[in-house]
Design a protein around this motif. Structure first.
Motif, PDB file in Angstrom:
ATOM      1  N   THR A  11      57.484 -28.759  70.850  1.00 46.74           N
ATOM      2  CA  THR A  11      57.762 -28.234  69.513  1.00 46.74           C
ATOM      3  C   THR A  11      56.781 -27.162  69.079  1.00 46.74           C
ATOM      4  OG1 THR A  11      56.416 -29.973  68.467  1.00 46.74           O
ATOM      5  CG2 THR A  11      58.781 -30.402  68.718  1.00 46.74           C
ATOM      6  N   PHE A  12      57.279 -26.283  68.222  1.00 47.48           N
ATOM      7  CA  PHE A  12      56.467 -25.353  67.436  1.00 47.48           C
ATOM      8  C   PHE A  12      57.312 -24.874  66.254  1.00 47.48           C
ATOM      9  CE2 PHE A  12      55.101 -20.971  66.383  1.00 47.48           C
ATOM     10  CZ  PHE A  12      53.862 -21.291  65.855  1.00 47.48           C
ATOM     11  N   ASN A  13      56.962 -25.323  65.068  1.00 49.46           N
ATOM     12  CA  ASN A  13      57.678 -24.953  63.848  1.00 49.46           C
ATOM     13  C   ASN A  13      59.196 -25.140  63.988  1.00 49.46           C
ATOM     14  OD1 ASN A  13      55.273 -24.354  62.596  1.00 49.46           O
ATOM     15  ND2 ASN A  13      55.448 -22.141  62.853  1.00 49.46           N
ATOM     16  N   GLU A  14      59.583 -26.383  64.218  1.00 49.25           N
ATOM     17  CA  GLU A  14      60.990 -26.709  64.464  1.00 49.25           C
ATOM     18  C   GLU A  14      61.582 -27.577  63.357  1.00 49.25           C
ATOM     19  OE1 GLU A  14      62.992 -25.592  66.583  1.00 49.25           O
ATOM     20  OE2 GLU A  14      61.825 -24.745  68.223  1.00 49.25           O
ATOM     21  N   GLU A  15      61.137 -27.395  62.113  1.00 47.19           N
ATOM     22  CA  GLU A  15      61.609 -28.254  61.030  1.00 47.19           C
ATOM     23  C   GLU A  15      63.122 -28.155  60.794  1.00 47.19           C
ATOM     24  OE1 GLU A  15      59.496 -27.133  57.508  1.00 47.19           O
ATOM     25  OE2 GLU A  15      60.542 -25.206  57.297  1.00 47.19           O
ATOM     26  N   LYS A  16      63.741 -27.024  61.128  1.00 49.65           N
ATOM     27  CA  LYS A  16      65.174 -26.868  60.912  1.00 49.65           C
ATOM     28  C   LYS A  16      66.015 -27.517  62.012  1.00 49.65           C
ATOM     29  CE  LYS A  16      64.805 -22.546  58.298  1.00 49.65           C
ATOM     30  NZ  LYS A  16      65.174 -21.105  58.234  1.00 49.65           N
ATOM     31  N   ASN A  17      65.390 -27.828  63.135  1.00 48.65           N
ATOM     32  CA  ASN A  17      66.130 -28.347  64.285  1.00 48.65           C
ATOM     33  C   ASN A  17      65.796 -29.786  64.670  1.00 48.65           C
ATOM     34  OD1 ASN A  17      67.566 -25.851  65.032  1.00 48.65           O
ATOM     35  ND2 ASN A  17      65.533 -25.061  65.533  1.00 48.65           N
ATOM     36  N   LEU A  18      64.547 -30.178  64.449  1.00 47.22           N
ATOM     37  CA  LEU A  18      64.046 -31.408  65.070  1.00 47.22           C
ATOM     38  C   LEU A  18      64.755 -32.667  64.584  1.00 47.22           C
ATOM     39  CD1 LEU A  18      62.013 -32.441  67.136  1.00 47.22           C
ATOM     40  CD2 LEU A  18      60.343 -32.684  65.274  1.00 47.22           C
ATOM     41  N   GLU A  19      65.143 -32.690  63.314  1.00 42.62           N
ATOM     42  CA  GLU A  19      65.808 -33.883  62.778  1.00 42.62           C
ATOM     43  C   GLU A  19      67.071 -34.214  63.574  1.00 42.62           C
ATOM     44  OE1 GLU A  19      65.831 -36.977  59.934  1.00 42.62           O
ATOM     45  OE2 GLU A  19      64.649 -35.177  59.513  1.00 42.62           O
ATOM     46  N   ASN A  20      67.910 -33.220  63.841  1.00 40.68           N
ATOM     47  CA  ASN A  20      69.139 -33.457  64.616  1.00 40.68           C
ATOM     48  C   ASN A  20      68.818 -33.974  66.007  1.00 40.68           C
ATOM     49  OD1 ASN A  20      70.881 -32.680  62.576  1.00 40.68           O
ATOM     50  ND2 ASN A  20      71.035 -30.560  63.284  1.00 40.68           N
TER      51      ASN A  20
END
Length: 267
Positions: A11-20
């Motif tokens: 990861t690196f700044n993946e707040e828009k993707n990581l939840e899914n």
């Protein structure tokens, strides 16, 4: 019986993707391992909500980062699942993995899985972009990433691989500007690999790089968009095939020429 699986996500700044990503594997895997390289957004907070084990390591490239995880992170699972932060498992794939692993014979040490790419909310089905198979699930200790700066693949060290029926999804939510900036960096890495003679061992890549620079880009785009029916992916698909099949490949060739000139001037 629930299979013993360690999921590894870089990861690196993946707040828009990581939840899914994590939501899709939370009830399948026995542990989630996050290897982060300095996120400043909510990435690590999301990871903590899913009970992930978080490790920090400076990023050089995908291959180095993932192999570092394999070599340095305590991994408890009998199997390893590799996912990018902008990827997730379809429910039917999750069920298939849960059903098949307990009865997998010992000689099968890994599984190839089909990737389903979405771009601007459109499934890219044509242009030779689906189905494409990747080794993403393997017995612990039985595979590593190729040592390449770009287009690295996981390869088995021993045993044989099977194929799963269902798909995982690549659906990056960071937007078009982020996609373009990311691929500018990818172009530099791929050019460095090519100049170093590290183009991989697939026939398609070797044949592609034997063609003249820039001309091969035009040939490839026409092949992908017309012959492989990329135009059937609609307007979003047209943007994707142009950006990925023409603009990006043109940029790679430009960087190859720039690096080649620097190499010759130094020598």
């Amino acid at each position: 019986m629930k299979p013993s699986i360690s999921a590894i996500v870089l990861t690196f700044n993946e707040e828009k993707n990581l939840e899914n990503c994590l939501k899709s594997i939370a009830d399948l895997v026995s542990e989630i391992i996050i290897v982060d390289c300095g996120s400043t957004d909510e990435t690590l907070e999301i990871a903590k909500r899913y009970g992930a084990k978080i490790f920090e390591h400076p990023f050089i490239n995908q291959a180095e980062q993932f192999n570092w995880a394999l070599d340095n992170v305590p991994i408890s699972g009998d199997w390893i699942l590799k996912l990018d932060a902008d990827e997730y498992l379809l429910p039917e794939l999750k069920r298939e993995i849960g059903e098949i692993l307990p009865s997998t014979p010992k000689e099968t040490t890994g599984f190839f899985i089909k990737r389903r790419v979405y771009f601007m909310n459109r499934w890219i089905k044509h242009g030779g972009y689906y189905p494409v198979w990747f080794l993403r699930l393997w017995r612990s200790g039985m595979a590593r990433s190729e040592d390449k700066k770009m287009d690295e693949h996981i390869v088995l060290l021993e045993g044989k691989a099977g194929k799963l029926r269902n798909d995982f999804v690549d659906d990056n939510k960071n937007g078009l500007s982020a996609w373009i900036e990311k691929h500018k960096k990818y172009a530099i890495r791929e050019a460095e690999d090519v100049v170093a003679g590290n183009v991989g061992d697939t026939k398609n890549r070797k044949s592609y790089y034997k063609l003249p620079p820039f001309l091969r880009v035009i040939i490839y785009f026409k092949y992908r968009y017309f012959f492989k029916l990329g135009f059937l992916d609609g307007w979003a698909g047209t943007k994707f095939h142009f950006l990925h099949g023409f603009w990006y490949r043109w940029l790679v060739d430009k960087k190859i020429l720039e690096l080649s000139k620097k190499t010759k001037s130094v020598s």
